[in-house]
Design an enzyme around this catalytic site. Structure first.
Site: not given
Length: 274
Positions: A137, A163, A18-20, A14-15
């Protein structure tokens, strides 16, 4: 124990954004060799450019769609061929799915993309991994996990319930991995409410993201980077964290019997065996 004085290989799923991506940039600046995994080729290339601009070296890029388990198996083969050791595997890929979707593998998409695919990837790379960090989360509070029915969300579908259930699974997965694999430190964390691409497909979700107190991807990635760098002797193996502090998840995400049942069900679902 890991020798952090040597250059490490860190795989971030997930790079692409966002966070990744924020974590990959930070880790690369610190001297790690980062490996980016993403679904969209154009965004993955753009993320690689960002890392190169920030750290002076272009990372390796691997494309994989976690909605297709054969993609995950192919990714694992590619990573095994490329790296004798993966010092840190950051299982960060994830999605909020707004409508009920069944994947080609027969699973509810949120559960597959957020839990079953990273579970499969980690198991296939298990003998190469030095430590694992899982992006969970606080949404796990809305989870309703039933290991005997991983497709339960498809009935009377509610996006945030699906989710939250996948995030509940993330926390249980990290805890159970720590119990089963004492030589592979494993941690999960809550990044906070981060403005990401999650809301792009829904005006309602996008509005909610604007109204909620949110933080930047860089702030959300801080705990991931911290867990990737802390000496394991200073951390609690299998534990859940927020803002670089140990936190206690809700009981539904801290039940070792539920974690063991989830592991067994997940292994059967993806065909890894126990």
């Amino acid at each position: 124990m890991e020798d952090l004085t040597e250059r490490r290989t860190v795989v971030v799923t997930g790079a692409s954004s966002g966070i990744g991506l924020a974590a990959a940039v930070d880790l690369a600046r610190r001297g790690d060799r980062v490996v980016l995994v993403g679904r969209d080729p154009a965004r993955l290339q753009s993320a690689g450019d960002r890392v190169r601009e920030a750290a002076g070296e272009r990372p390796e890029l691997f494309r994989a769609d976690f909605a297709v388990l054969d993609d995950v198996r192919r990714l694992a083969d590619q990573l095994r061929a490329a790296y004798d050791r993966i010092d840190v595997l950051a299982n960060n890929a994830g999605a909020v799915v707004l409508q009920p979707v069944t994947t080609v593998d027969g699973f509810e998409l949120t559960m597959q993309a957020n839990h079953l695919a990273p579970f499969l990837l980690t198991n296939l790379l298990r003998d190469r991994i030095g430590r694992m960090v899982v992006t969970a989360s606080g949404a796990h509070r809305s989870g309703a996990l039933d290991p005997d029915d991983l497709n339960a969300a498809l009935r009377r579908y509610r996006p945030m319930r699906a989710y939250g259930t996948s995030k509940q699974a993330n926390i249980l997965f990290a805890a159970e991995a720590a119990r089963r694999w004492p030589d592979v430190p494993a941690y999960s964390f809550h990044p906070g409410v981060v403005r990401t691409r999650f809301g792009n497909e829904s005006r309602l979700v996008a509005l909610g993201m604007r109204l909620l107190p949110f933080r930047s991807p860089e702030k959300g990635a801080e705990t991931l980077v911290w867990l990737a760098n802390q000496d394991p002797s200073r951390l609690v193996d299998g534990a859940y964290h927020h803002d670089r502090r140990l936190r206690r998840p809700l009981p539904k995400a801290a039940d070792p019997q539920l974690a063991a049942r989830l592991w067994t069900a997940s292994a059967k679902a993806v065909g890894t065996g126990e």
